[in-house]
Write an enzyme that holds these catalytic residues in place. Structure first.
Site, mmCIF file in Angstrom:
data_model
loop_
_atom_site.group_PDB
_atom_site.id
_atom_site.type_symbol
_atom_site.label_atom_id
_atom_site.label_comp_id
_atom_site.label_asym_id
_atom_site.label_seq_id
_atom_site.Cartn_x
_atom_site.Cartn_y
_atom_site.Cartn_z
ATOM 1 N N GLY A 239 69.174 20.290 134.637
ATOM 2 C CA GLY A 239 67.760 20.255 134.324
ATOM 3 C C GLY A 239 67.301 21.150 133.204
ATOM 4 O O GLY A 239 66.174 21.009 132.717
ATOM 5 N N GLU A 274 75.033 21.822 137.043
ATOM 6 C CA GLU A 274 75.335 20.458 136.617
ATOM 7 C C GLU A 274 74.609 20.105 135.314
ATOM 8 O O GLU A 274 73.833 19.154 135.261
ATOM 9 C CB GLU A 274 74.931 19.471 137.713
ATOM 10 C CG GLU A 274 75.585 19.722 139.068
ATOM 11 C CD GLU A 274 74.952 18.899 140.178
ATOM 12 O OE1 GLU A 274 73.990 18.146 139.896
ATOM 13 O OE2 GLU A 274 75.399 19.014 141.337
ATOM 14 N N PRO A 275 74.832 20.848 134.235
ATOM 15 C CA PRO A 275 74.137 20.531 132.980
ATOM 16 C C PRO A 275 74.668 19.254 132.347
ATOM 17 O O PRO A 275 75.870 18.994 132.354
ATOM 18 C CB PRO A 275 74.433 21.748 132.097
ATOM 19 C CG PRO A 275 75.757 22.245 132.600
ATOM 20 C CD PRO A 275 75.744 21.992 134.088
ATOM 21 N N ARG A 277 72.181 17.032 129.743
ATOM 22 C CA ARG A 277 71.395 17.008 128.510
ATOM 23 C C ARG A 277 71.605 18.274 127.686
ATOM 24 O O ARG A 277 71.740 18.212 126.458
ATOM 25 C CB ARG A 277 69.913 16.864 128.874
ATOM 26 C CG ARG A 277 68.970 16.765 127.688
ATOM 27 C CD ARG A 277 67.524 16.975 128.132
ATOM 28 N NE ARG A 277 67.183 16.215 129.321
ATOM 29 C CZ ARG A 277 66.670 14.997 129.307
ATOM 30 N NH1 ARG A 277 66.447 14.392 128.153
ATOM 31 N NH2 ARG A 277 66.368 14.387 130.440
ATOM 32 N N ARG A 313 64.924 6.016 125.433
ATOM 33 C CA ARG A 313 64.125 7.178 125.829
ATOM 34 C C ARG A 313 62.689 7.148 125.295
ATOM 35 O O ARG A 313 61.749 7.436 126.050
ATOM 36 C CB ARG A 313 64.807 8.481 125.414
ATOM 37 C CG ARG A 313 66.118 8.758 126.173
ATOM 38 C CD ARG A 313 66.646 10.160 125.909
ATOM 39 N NE ARG A 313 65.757 11.160 126.474
ATOM 40 C CZ ARG A 313 64.922 11.904 125.779
ATOM 41 N NH1 ARG A 313 64.869 11.795 124.456
ATOM 42 N NH2 ARG A 313 64.133 12.782 126.373
ATOM 43 N N CYS A 344 62.294 -7.613 120.791
ATOM 44 C CA CYS A 344 60.999 -8.287 120.942
ATOM 45 C C CYS A 344 60.155 -7.647 122.041
ATOM 46 O O CYS A 344 59.846 -8.271 123.070
ATOM 47 C CB CYS A 344 61.207 -9.770 121.219
ATOM 48 S SG CYS A 344 61.968 -10.639 119.838
ATOM 49 N N GLU A 345 59.813 -6.395 121.850
ATOM 50 C CA GLU A 345 58.941 -5.642 122.747
ATOM 51 C C GLU A 345 58.100 -4.695 121.896
ATOM 52 O O GLU A 345 58.620 -4.060 120.979
ATOM 53 C CB GLU A 345 59.748 -4.807 123.752
ATOM 54 C CG GLU A 345 60.666 -5.580 124.667
ATOM 55 C CD GLU A 345 59.930 -6.229 125.831
ATOM 56 O OE1 GLU A 345 58.757 -5.856 126.068
ATOM 57 O OE2 GLU A 345 60.525 -7.101 126.491
ATOM 58 N N TYR A 372 71.659 10.490 127.292
ATOM 59 C CA TYR A 372 70.854 9.358 127.754
ATOM 60 C C TYR A 372 70.543 8.384 126.619
ATOM 61 O O TYR A 372 69.460 7.827 126.550
ATOM 62 C CB TYR A 372 69.575 9.861 128.443
ATOM 63 C CG TYR A 372 69.902 10.806 129.565
ATOM 64 C CD1 TYR A 372 70.451 10.329 130.741
ATOM 65 C CD2 TYR A 372 69.723 12.179 129.430
ATOM 66 C CE1 TYR A 372 70.799 11.201 131.770
ATOM 67 C CE2 TYR A 372 70.071 13.058 130.453
ATOM 68 C CZ TYR A 372 70.609 12.560 131.618
ATOM 69 O OH TYR A 372 70.954 13.418 132.631
#
Length: 415
Positions: A239, A274-275, A277, A313, A344-345, A372
């Site tokens: 986190g 638990e890193p 990112r 993201r 197409c969004e 991610y």
């Protein structure tokens, strides 16, 4: 610090010109820096000194086996949430005895495989799961090591989609119920209690939520002592945030020092982190080519060959990620662009209202894309997944080739 820097106004990944990589491997292209991955992992590992600890890289953040192999060579542990991630770790040379298995929906097959390869422990998230693991372990003639994931009801002050430690979140067992669940676990014949786990969210930029959660876990540990239940480790999850733009998250050493102070009365208790990112985000970039420049009455658009299928993201979390030119020696007129993709969004964008000096055919890079990004990519709009390259000094290695169009339907059939 990362190893993506400008040299003579041209972007380099370590000692490799990014433009050369784009021309050699094509775009879109994920580029990772080995030196950055290693530096970031060591920042966590060295912060705890001689204190018993284990750094478990969160596989979900960047699951390419080329990256996992680097982690394994460093002696890293791994945080997994599926059998697929477990098999990736094993294929990459990871040590199963350093694997912690999180996730709220572990299947029978996943539990059996984890017991078979002797992972370090299951981070159990419900009473039902606990009983399920006990039953399966008994059938296999094994003892399952478990850590209970405790939900401390702490506000992580992050995006609601990546907040995991509030009572309304699906994760873990309430801190108010955890003591009774530990008592239950202590009576199950095929369960061995090894620790306590907690993960309150992702991209946290201040220490206080971590410390608040730790305080609540310490109270619970003292209660368990009264019940005759002793723990070998405390897993405080991941986190810790990173700098995408102007964020100033704590350095791993500041985080470690704060935790060590909190846990000074538990010198034998192993600390697990638990890193994900924090290790991989700024170790990667996403390189794209500007296909077209387009303007209307209110906006300029830079239309690229990558989009939300490669990097979701911005669409999913409203994430702001820096976008830069690969070659700043080119004489280009500056303008404000919405940098968008081919999907197409309306939500298909890399960034909005960015000042860039670009022309059609130029290359740009989305920074902080190592976490991610590729691991959350998809084939939406039947677009092939991009290639991934690992740079080590002045050498580059293709660690995932680009998908072919035929592979898009290789698992499908007509009737």
């Amino acid at each position: 610090m990362n190893f993506f820097q400008y040299k003579h106004n041209k972007l380099y990944a370590e000692d490799m010109p990014v433009q050369q990589l784009a021309e050699q491997f094509g775009t879109p292209l994920y580029v990772y820096s080995r030196a950055t991955l290693e530096r970031h992992w060591h920042a966590f590992d060295s912060a705890f000194g001689n204190r018993p600890h284990l750094i478990c890289f969160a596989v979900k953040s960047c699951s390419n086996i080329g990256v996992l192999n680097i982690m394994a060579k460093l002696g890293s542990g791994f945080d997994i949430v599926s059998q697929g991630e477990l098999e990736r770790v094993l294929a990459a040379g990871g040590d199963a005895s350093k694997v912690v298995f999180s996730g709220v929906a572990k299947s029978r097959e996943e539990i059996m495989r984890a017991l078979e390869v002797r992972i370090r422990c299951f981070n159990v998230e419900s009473v039902s799961e606990l009983k399920h693991i006990n039953q399966i372990a008994g059938e296999m003639g094994k003892i399952a090591p478990i850590s209970l994931r405790v939900n401390p009801d702490v506000d992580a002050h992050t995006h609601p989609y990546i907040s995991t430690g509030l009572k309304e979140n699906k994760f873990g067992v309430s801190v108010n119920e955890a003591r009774e669940v530990y008592k239950l676990a202590s009576t199950l014949p095929n369960i061995k209690i090894t620790g306590m786990d907690c993960h309150i969210g992702s991209q946290l930029t201040e220490l206080q939520p971590f410390l608040d959660a730790t305080d609540r876990l310490i109270v619970l540990m003292e209660q368990l002592k009264e019940d005759g239940i002793t723990l070998k480790h405390l897993d405080l999850g991941g986190g810790l945030g990173v700098t995408y733009t102007d964020e100033t998250p704590p350095h791993p050493s500041d985080y470690a020092n704060a935790l060590l102070e909190k846990l000074k009365n538990y010198p034998e208790l192993e600390i697990i982190l638990e890193p994900g990112r924090a290790i991989s985000a700024n170790a990667g970039i996403l390189v794209a080519k500007v296909q077209y420049l387009k303007s209307n009455e209110s906006r300029n658009f830079a239309i690229t060959d990558t989009g939300m299928n490669d990097m979701i993201r911005p669409a999913l979390y409203e994430a702001y990620m820096n976008i830069v030119e690969i070659d700043r020696t080119l004489e280009r007129e500056k303008a404000i662009y919405d940098v968008v993709g081919p999907v197409c969004e309306t939500s298909d964008f890399l960034g909005k209202q960015r000042e860039l000096s670009i022309a059609e055919g130029d290359y740009i890079a989305q920074c902080s894309a190592g976490a991610y990004g590729a691991s959350m990519s998809s084939n939406y709009n039947s677009r092939a997944r991009t290639a991934e390259v690992l740079v080590d000094g002045d050498q580059s290695y293709l660690i995932r080739r680009r998908e072919t169009l035929q592979e898009l339907w290789a698992l499908e059939s007509t009737i």
